[in-house]
Design a protein around this motif. Sequence first.
Motif, short mmCIF file in Angstrom:
data_model
loop_
_atom_site.label_atom_id
_atom_site.label_comp_id
_atom_site.label_asym_id
_atom_site.label_seq_id
_atom_site.Cartn_x
_atom_site.Cartn_y
_atom_site.Cartn_z
N VAL A 14 38.81 38.22 32.65
CA VAL A 14 37.46 37.73 32.89
C VAL A 14 37.19 37.70 34.39
N THR A 15 36.02 38.18 34.79
CA THR A 15 35.61 38.14 36.19
C THR A 15 34.87 36.84 36.45
N THR A 16 35.27 36.11 37.47
CA THR A 16 34.70 34.80 37.71
C THR A 16 33.50 34.81 38.64
N HIS A 17 33.25 35.92 39.32
CA HIS A 17 32.07 36.00 40.18
C HIS A 17 31.68 37.47 40.37
N ASP A 18 30.41 37.69 40.67
CA ASP A 18 29.89 39.04 40.92
C ASP A 18 30.27 40.01 39.80
N TYR A 19 30.02 39.57 38.56
CA TYR A 19 30.39 40.40 37.42
C TYR A 19 29.54 41.67 37.35
N LYS A 20 30.20 42.80 37.15
CA LYS A 20 29.51 44.09 37.02
C LYS A 20 29.47 44.48 35.55
N LEU A 21 28.27 44.66 35.03
CA LEU A 21 28.07 44.93 33.62
C LEU A 21 28.65 46.27 33.20
N ASN A 22 29.13 46.32 31.97
CA ASN A 22 29.61 47.58 31.39
C ASN A 22 28.51 48.34 30.67
N GLY A 23 27.46 47.62 30.26
CA GLY A 23 26.45 48.21 29.39
C GLY A 23 25.19 48.64 30.10
N THR A 24 24.19 48.99 29.27
CA THR A 24 22.89 49.42 29.76
C THR A 24 21.82 48.72 28.93
N TYR A 25 20.56 48.94 29.30
CA TYR A 25 19.46 48.34 28.56
C TYR A 25 18.67 49.42 27.83
N ASN A 26 18.42 49.16 26.55
CA ASN A 26 17.64 50.07 25.72
C ASN A 26 16.56 49.28 25.00
N LYS A 27 15.79 49.94 24.17
CA LYS A 27 14.71 49.29 23.43
C LYS A 27 14.99 49.34 21.93
N LEU A 28 14.74 48.21 21.28
CA LEU A 28 14.76 48.13 19.82
C LEU A 28 13.70 47.12 19.40
N ALA A 29 12.90 47.47 18.44
CA ALA A 29 11.85 46.57 17.92
C ALA A 29 10.97 46.03 19.04
N GLY A 30 10.75 46.85 20.06
CA GLY A 30 9.89 46.44 21.17
C GLY A 30 10.54 45.53 22.18
N LEU A 31 11.83 45.24 22.01
CA LEU A 31 12.54 44.34 22.92
C LEU A 31 13.56 45.10 23.76
N ASP A 32 13.77 44.65 25.00
CA ASP A 32 14.89 45.15 25.77
C ASP A 32 16.17 44.63 25.13
N VAL A 33 17.16 45.49 25.03
CA VAL A 33 18.42 45.13 24.37
C VAL A 33 19.59 45.54 25.26
N TYR A 34 20.39 44.56 25.67
CA TYR A 34 21.61 44.89 26.39
C TYR A 34 22.55 45.56 25.40
N THR A 35 23.02 46.74 25.74
CA THR A 35 23.79 47.57 24.82
C THR A 35 25.12 47.93 25.47
N THR A 36 26.20 47.53 24.84
CA THR A 36 27.52 47.78 25.40
C THR A 36 28.47 48.26 24.30
N GLY A 37 29.35 49.19 24.67
CA GLY A 37 30.30 49.71 23.70
C GLY A 37 29.93 51.07 23.16
N PRO A 38 30.81 51.66 22.37
CA PRO A 38 30.61 53.02 21.87
C PRO A 38 29.45 53.11 20.87
N PRO A 39 28.48 53.97 21.11
CA PRO A 39 27.33 54.07 20.20
C PRO A 39 27.67 54.64 18.84
N HIS A 40 28.83 55.26 18.72
CA HIS A 40 29.23 55.84 17.43
C HIS A 40 30.34 55.03 16.76
N SER A 41 30.46 53.79 17.13
CA SER A 41 31.45 52.91 16.51
C SER A 41 31.12 52.69 15.04
N THR A 42 32.13 52.29 14.27
CA THR A 42 31.91 51.98 12.86
C THR A 42 31.60 50.51 12.64
N ARG A 43 31.68 49.71 13.71
CA ARG A 43 31.31 48.31 13.57
C ARG A 43 30.49 47.86 14.78
#
Length: 249
Positions: A14-43
């Motif tokens: 865990v990073t305790t300061h100045d954390y750098k995000l792994n994900g990106t922001y996309n849109k779903l249902a008109g909302l911004d959604v922080y999206t992290t991890g493999p898009p083709h995952s099974t879960r």
Amino acid sequence: MAEVDKACCSLPAVTTHDYKLNGTYNKLAGLDVYTTGPPHSTRALIAVYDVFGFAPQTLQGADLLSHSLDALVLMPDFFEGKPLPLSLYPPDTDEKKKTAGKFMQGTASIDANVGKLGEVVKEAKVKYETVKGWGCYGLCWGGKMAVLRSGAGTEFKAAGTAHPGRLAKEDAENLTIPFICLFSKEDGTPELMKEYWEVLEKSKENVVEKYGSMHHGWMGARANLEDKENLKEFERGYTHLASFFAKHL
């Protein structure tokens, strides 16, 4: 208390300061959604933040779970960039109480946002077709959202909460899927916590535990990762969630 799966995936540091995000922001249902991890995952997990929105600690938690589970994690911005300011906590003046109350009745209305959560899941299931197992977890306010979407007809295979808010015994009674609940030392009244706990522990598929040294919010925006005890329990809490979802998704 039901035991969590023993084969828990490892959590990155865990990073305790100045954390750098792994994900990106996309849109779903008109909302911004922080999206992290493999898009083709099974879960996949839908993560529902607390009333303070996209806090670095909360986003890091989503990244930790994504890494540990090799899962897609989606965190919708229900408040559309206008969360409750952390400076209003604690609500110890009349003005703070008035502002917080207005926010909870309007922007953070449970009824309105539970519907939005359903819309996000509906669109996500179309967009991410490889996902076979959907789960959901929420922090405080988000925990109420998660439990309300985990009854009859739920889209999820498993769900859970840490430092839950707005406890109601009937919510636990209406669950139809495995559920994990990580209590702090101060989530509602002792009576409500006891009632909720007793309902959950009736099913061996559920997991319920109290982090007795932790304040409400230790896994979300109010986490103080510079504090050694909070850091340790933050890591343990997300490991706990990862182990549970590894078993059920």
